[in-house]
Design a protein around this motif. Structure first.
Motif, PDB file in Angstrom:
ATOM      1  N   THR A   1       0.835  -1.199   0.000  1.00 24.55           N
ATOM      2  CA  THR A   1       0.000   0.000   0.000  1.00 24.55           C
ATOM      3  C   THR A   1       0.871   1.250   0.000  1.00 24.55           C
ATOM      4  O   THR A   1       0.566   2.247  -0.669  1.00 24.55           O
ATOM      5  N   LEU A   2       1.948   1.206   0.756  1.00 24.69           N
ATOM      6  CA  LEU A   2       2.843   2.358   0.869  1.00 24.69           C
ATOM      7  C   LEU A   2       3.506   2.665  -0.467  1.00 24.69           C
ATOM      8  O   LEU A   2       3.647   3.828  -0.848  1.00 24.69           O
ATOM      9  N   GLU A   3       3.932   1.622  -1.181  1.00 23.89           N
ATOM     10  CA  GLU A   3       4.505   1.845  -2.508  1.00 23.89           C
ATOM     11  C   GLU A   3       3.448   2.373  -3.464  1.00 23.89           C
ATOM     12  O   GLU A   3       3.700   3.311  -4.232  1.00 23.89           O
ATOM     13  N   GLN A   4       2.257   1.801  -3.415  1.00 27.28           N
ATOM     14  CA  GLN A   4       1.184   2.233  -4.313  1.00 27.28           C
ATOM     15  C   GLN A   4       0.864   3.709  -4.125  1.00 27.28           C
ATOM     16  O   GLN A   4       0.584   4.429  -5.088  1.00 27.28           O
ATOM     17  N   GLY A   5       0.903   4.188  -2.885  1.00 26.68           N
ATOM     18  CA  GLY A   5       0.525   5.562  -2.600  1.00 26.68           C
ATOM     19  C   GLY A   5       1.660   6.561  -2.623  1.00 26.68           C
ATOM     20  O   GLY A   5       1.444   7.752  -2.350  1.00 26.68           O
ATOM     21  N   SER A   6       2.885   6.128  -2.958  1.00 24.69           N
ATOM     22  CA  SER A   6       4.063   6.998  -2.844  1.00 24.69           C
ATOM     23  C   SER A   6       4.340   7.845  -4.069  1.00 24.69           C
ATOM     24  O   SER A   6       5.134   8.783  -4.013  1.00 24.69           O
ATOM     25  N   GLY A   7       3.742   7.510  -5.213  1.00 22.30           N
ATOM     26  CA  GLY A   7       4.083   8.183  -6.462  1.00 22.30           C
ATOM     27  C   GLY A   7       5.099   7.428  -7.285  1.00 22.30           C
ATOM     28  O   GLY A   7       5.240   7.675  -8.494  1.00 22.30           O
ATOM     29  N   LEU A   8       5.833   6.493  -6.669  1.00 20.58           N
ATOM     30  CA  LEU A   8       6.864   5.749  -7.397  1.00 20.58           C
ATOM     31  C   LEU A   8       6.307   4.939  -8.564  1.00 20.58           C
ATOM     32  O   LEU A   8       6.901   4.941  -9.651  1.00 20.58           O
ATOM     33  N   PRO A   9       5.168   4.221  -8.415  1.00 20.41           N
ATOM     34  CA  PRO A   9       4.679   3.434  -9.563  1.00 20.41           C
ATOM     35  C   PRO A   9       4.407   4.271 -10.810  1.00 20.41           C
ATOM     36  O   PRO A   9       4.461   3.746 -11.922  1.00 20.41           O
ATOM     37  N   SER A  10       4.141   5.557 -10.653  1.00 22.76           N
ATOM     38  CA  SER A  10       3.826   6.385 -11.823  1.00 22.76           C
ATOM     39  C   SER A  10       5.041   6.648 -12.698  1.00 22.76           C
ATOM     40  O   SER A  10       4.895   7.120 -13.831  1.00 22.76           O
ATOM     41  N   VAL A  11       6.242   6.344 -12.203  1.00 22.19           N
ATOM     42  CA  VAL A  11       7.444   6.575 -13.019  1.00 22.19           C
ATOM     43  C   VAL A  11       8.081   5.262 -13.474  1.00 22.19           C
ATOM     44  O   VAL A  11       9.119   5.265 -14.124  1.00 22.19           O
ATOM     45  N   ILE A  12       7.456   4.133 -13.135  1.00 20.45           N
ATOM     46  CA  ILE A  12       7.990   2.818 -13.512  1.00 20.45           C
ATOM     47  C   ILE A  12       7.127   2.225 -14.618  1.00 20.45           C
ATOM     48  O   ILE A  12       5.912   2.379 -14.619  1.00 20.45           O
ATOM     49  N   GLY A  13       7.770   1.525 -15.540  1.00 21.61           N
ATOM     50  CA  GLY A  13       7.028   0.823 -16.584  1.00 21.61           C
ATOM     51  C   GLY A  13       7.262   1.425 -17.948  1.00 21.61           C
ATOM     52  O   GLY A  13       8.093   2.317 -18.137  1.00 21.61           O
ATOM     53  N   ASN A  14       6.507   0.933 -18.912  1.00 27.82           N
ATOM     54  CA  ASN A  14       6.679   1.350 -20.298  1.00 27.82           C
ATOM     55  C   ASN A  14       5.770   2.538 -20.627  1.00 27.82           C
ATOM     56  O   ASN A  14       4.715   2.703 -20.014  1.00 27.82           O
ATOM     57  N   PRO A  15       6.181   3.370 -21.575  1.00 22.92           N
ATOM     58  CA  PRO A  15       5.340   4.506 -21.971  1.00 22.92           C
ATOM     59  C   PRO A  15       3.935   4.031 -22.349  1.00 22.92           C
ATOM     60  O   PRO A  15       3.770   3.060 -23.088  1.00 22.92           O
ATOM     61  N   GLY A  16       2.936   4.698 -21.806  1.00 22.17           N
ATOM     62  CA  GLY A  16       1.556   4.333 -22.113  1.00 22.17           C
ATOM     63  C   GLY A  16       1.011   3.185 -21.307  1.00 22.17           C
ATOM     64  O   GLY A  16      -0.175   2.856 -21.401  1.00 22.17           O
ATOM     65  N   GLY A  17       1.857   2.543 -20.501  1.00 22.38           N
ATOM     66  CA  GLY A  17       1.407   1.407 -19.703  1.00 22.38           C
ATOM     67  C   GLY A  17       0.871   1.851 -18.351  1.00 22.38           C
ATOM     68  O   GLY A  17       0.861   3.044 -18.024  1.00 22.38           O
ATOM     69  N   PRO A  18       0.414   0.895 -17.546  1.00 21.84           N
ATOM     70  CA  PRO A  18      -0.116   1.235 -16.221  1.00 21.84           C
ATOM     71  C   PRO A  18       1.012   1.581 -15.260  1.00 21.84           C
ATOM     72  O   PRO A  18       2.182   1.259 -15.512  1.00 21.84           O
TER      73      PRO A  18
ATOM     74  N   THR B   1       9.138  10.914 -17.719  1.00 23.80           N
ATOM     75  CA  THR B   1       9.302   9.987 -18.837  1.00 23.80           C
ATOM     76  C   THR B   1       9.453   8.576 -18.285  1.00 23.80           C
ATOM     77  O   THR B   1      10.232   8.338 -17.369  1.00 23.80           O
ATOM     78  N   ARG B   2       8.683   7.650 -18.836  1.00 25.64           N
ATOM     79  CA  ARG B   2       8.846   6.250 -18.467  1.00 25.64           C
ATOM     80  C   ARG B   2       9.788   5.592 -19.468  1.00 25.64           C
ATOM     81  O   ARG B   2       9.539   5.626 -20.670  1.00 25.64           O
TER      82      ARG B   2
END
Length: 816
Positions: free
Chosen positions: A541-558, A622-623
């Motif tokens: 939950t802490l990772e989900q709410g930290s903002g970090l997931p928004s910079v990980i992954g492929n462009p256009g992905g979740p 940028t992802r």
């Protein structure tokens, strides 16, 4: 004036780990002198860059420091550096990672003259061992540490998080080593010399999976983006009508509440999903039933509903959401930072001491710029007595410190385990009615009668070197005994929901009066004064709410999570750092204090560079997928065999040329048009195809050996279970074999900080439930055998967990 303003820190060399370690001292008022070459610390050129060209990552690592330029070509350079070091209290040395043209200097000779000097030396892998001379980057280290292979699509490639993780985690460990030494000096100790392995430091994030694999004997595998092995209980990020929602379901009660919320009565009693002792469920089939229903409402609406039902769900923020979060700014989790003339925001100190708070933001020093801070340091020069040096040689730095541990799971127990490893007497308090949930959440008779709660490796790993006692805190006699223990303690740690201890009469308002020198830390998910204080949360939950997931992954992905419970280990290390600062203050002034540590804030530093870039320029992050904002090429490439991968990076033009030659493209090595990373990025697809063709014909370890022989940064993407037989860890005796009832001989991870060639010895295995009841109640509190027997008869203490049926019977009797 900060609580550490009596300390002067000198930082030499260049590494994110040592920079972050030193900045943590600056947060609390220490005078940090950063030594740089005329061209500046190489990290000043690390992407991502602000519009002015300044590094956002460097800014996060270095605000509130001063800068001193020393040119190694200057004939007086060594004298300048030696004078600077001889006038400091702590020397933080990153030269083994990157020398940054620091003049050569004999640290051992200086320490003979200044035996009070605390010295911390960081390296990627330690000075000895098969990996000691490896070329490395953040991502190659994480690949070897088992932190990449399990993330990403089933077919691959594994997805890596941005390159700003290993230094933050290792920097926390470095700070813990140096701060514990500073605390020991308050009591008359001599200086200490520590070595820090950045690789081993990051095993704190993978050790949970590592030892679960040891216990279960299974081979974990990647099961998809935002899914984690073995997949029991939905844990991931899901699309809603507006925004993304982080979901973590870990108990039968939460699963039933989740199904009720989504009107999925047919799934409600399928407990195979949430009991880890069961085989992994078909999560794809389960998700097909609930994902469409999540799209009926927004992430914010589901969050509000989840709060009512006590379900661990949270909206997954983008960068603008974080920057507009007034609470984050009010609490100091996001703070102003000045980069030259640019004003931006970055992650602040998360060690929220309420009496002696950290600085809130600051200025990034220009090369050679001194920043004027009030400094009251009074260090003593000269030699320490022979007796104090001898005393330190045989004592851990925290010997004589008593900790009362009310924590469960991972975050709190890791904090207190680290204190115990460093010599503190940690007394873990559980109850036979509600033991540590990492012993297992299954209350069925077969689980309890089979003593399965004594056999979980996750509990054994997090609770070694502690003593264990059971007390029913809901009964007057149990509560009174707890207060007697707390009256003689130095530290109390809890990671319950914020109201649990206060409702029992164990809030800081009571305990601070009972014991004015007590340091009390609450490690809640969002903070004691947060508007989200009642939200249930796990490390995920802490990772989900930290903002970090928004910079990980492929462009256009979740948005993409990088670890099932990343936030737990990070929260635990930050908690340990916080109590050490507070304890230094308590030991020098006699004043205890309350620490309001919000574990979600501990995750925000991993998104710090993008927070700064967005706050200044307003551009979304940028992802890069497995690519990199600075290094080209950079990626995870398939090797021979099934699901074998290697992380490869070219960090400069020379490394690129060596890589080109190795993979059979000498024409690329001599092509001057490909000398710059920017030029190579234009043909990155072509370059990656040739690297992939080369790695595909080789075993992963064989490929790593060839690449490292050519001094090219590379690391095999390991599974956590692979670390149990890792040749480098074996050569450094990182895994220690410990005997424990119900488990037998089993491995335990060492701390990544060492004072000698070998690791700190693990003294005792994790306690069995109530193992030390008699020892503590009689030895510390003076109870007679008859009194202890009466407590056991009344169920206030005990050594056996109660089953669901036994609990229900007790509740029925108490309500009658």
């Amino acid at each position: 004036m900060g609580v550490l303003s009596h300390l002067r820190i000198v930082e030499i060399g260049s590494s994110a780990a040592t920079s972050y370690c030193a900045r943590l001292f600056a947060d609390f008022g220490a005078d940090v002198q950063k030594v740089e070459p005329p061209a500046g610390d190489p990290l000043r050129r690390s992407a991502p860059l602000a519009p002015s060209g300044q590094s956002a990552f460097f800014a996060f690592l270095n605000y509130n420091k001063s800068s001193i330029i020393i040119d190694d070509k200057d004939p007086n350079a060594i004298t300048q550096l030696r004078t600077l070091i001889e006038d400091c209290d702590i020397l933080v040395d990153g030269r083994d990672v990157e020398s940054a043209d620091c003049p050569l200097i004999d640290i051992a000779e200086i320490r003979k003259r200044r035996p009070k000097l605390i010295y911390l030396e960081a390296s990627m892998f330690g000075r000895e061992g098969p990996y000691a001379e490896f070329a490395a980057t953040d991502s190659t280290v994480r690949a070897l540490a088992g932190l990449i292979k399990l993330v990403g699509p089933v077919e691959g490639p594994p997805l890596h998080a941005p390159d700003f993780q290993t230094g933050i985690v290792a920097g926390l460990w470095g700070f813990i080593a140096a701060a514990s030494s500073a605390l020991a000096q308050v009591q008359g100790g001599a200086g200490r010399s520590w070595s820090l392995s950045i690789f081993e430091a990051n095993l704190a994030l993978s050790e949970y999976h590592m030892f679960e694999a040891f216990a279960a004997g299974n081979v974990m595998r990647r099961i998809g983006i935002n899914r984690f092995w073995p997949g029991s209980g939905p844990t991931g990020i899901y699309e809603t009508k507006k925004g993304w929602l982080g979901v973590t379901i870990g108990t039968p009660t939460q699963w039933r509440a989740f199904c009720d919320m989504l009107d999925l009565s047919e799934l409600r009693d399928n407990l195979v999903l949430v009991l880890p002792e069961n085989p992994p469920p078909d999560m794809e089939q389960i998700e097909r039933q609930f994902m469409p229903r999540l799209k009926a409402r927004t992430a914010r609406e589901w969050f509000a509903e989840g709060l009512k039902r006590k379900i661990p769900i949270i909206p997954v923020p983008e960068m603008p959401d974080l920057l507009q979060d007034a609470e984050k700014k009010e609490r100091g989790a996001i703070v102003p930072v000045l980069l030259g003339e640019e004003e931006g925001l970055t992650a602040g100190s998360v060690q929220r001491l309420t009496l002696t708070p950290p600085r809130r933001g600051g200025r990034v020093p220009a090369p050679g710029e001194q920043q004027a801070f009030a400094n009251t340091r009074t260090h003593l020069t000269g030699t320490a007595s022979a007796s104090s040096g001898c005393l330190d040689a045989n004592r851990e730095p925290l010997q004589g410190i008593r900790v009362i541990d009310f924590s469960m799971g991972w975050a709190g127990p890791l904090c207190t385990r680290t204190l115990a490893d460093l010599g503190a007497d940690v007394i873990k308090i559980e109850a036979i009615q509600y033991p540590d949930w990492w012993r297992g959440v299954d209350r069925r008779s077969a689980y309890v009668d089979g003593l399965m709660y004594e056999k979980t490796m996750r509990f054994c790993t997090m609770n070694r070197n502690k003593r264990g006692i059971t007390l029913d805190l809901k009964r007057a006699r149990g509560l009174a005994l707890a207060k007697r223990l707390l009256a003689g303690a130095d530290i109390v740690v809890d990671n319950y929901s914020v109201d649990v201890l206060p409702k029992l009469g164990l809030g800081y308002d009571v305990l601070g009066t009972l014991n004015p020198r007590l340091v009390m830390m609450s490690m809640s998910a969002f903070g004691a004064d947060s508007r989200y204080r009642d939200c249930r949360a796990y490390g995920s939950t802490l990772e989900q709410g930290s903002g970090l997931p928004s910079v990980i992954g492929n462009p256009g992905g979740p948005p993409v999570m990088s670890h099932i419970a990343f936030g737990d280990a990070v929260g635990g290390l930050n908690g340990c750092a916080a109590v050490l600062v507070a304890l230094i203050h308590a030991r020098t002034t006699g004043q205890g204090q309350f620490i309001d540590l919000a574990q979600i804030e501990c995750m925000i530093p991993f998104a710090a560079p993008w927070i700064t870039i967005h706050s200044i320029g307003g551009m979304p992050p940028t992802r890069y997928g497995d690519r990199h904002p600075q290094f080209v090429p950079h990626g995870c490439f398939r090797c021979a065999g099934e699901d074998n991968w290697i992380m490869v990076a070219a960090t400069d033009a020379d490394m690129w040329q060596r890589l080109a030659i190795l993979i059979g493209r000498p024409d690329w090595a001599t092509d001057t048009s490909l000398k710059s990373a920017e030029a190579r990025r234009l043909v990155e697809d072509v370059i990656e195809a040739d690297i992939a063709a080369w790695t595909l014909t080789r075993d992963a370890d064989e490929a790593m050996s060839e690449l490292q022989a050519a001094k090219i940064a590379a690391g095999v993407a390991r599974l956590p279970t692979d670390l149990l037989k890792d040749r480098h860890l074996r050569s450094r005796a990182f895994l220690q074999q410990i005997e424990r009832p119900f488990v037998g001989l089993h491995p335990q991870p060492s701390m990544p900080i060492r004072e000698g060639a070998g690791p700190y010895a693990i003294r005792t295995a994790a306690p069995t439930l109530g193992q030390h009841n008699g020892e503590i109640l009689s030895g510390l509190l003076g109870l007679s055998d008859a009194e202890i027997a009466e407590l056991a008869k009344e169920g206030i203490i005990g050594t056996a967990m109660l089953s669901e049926g036994e609990l229900a019977k007790i509740k029925k009797m108490s309500s009658a």
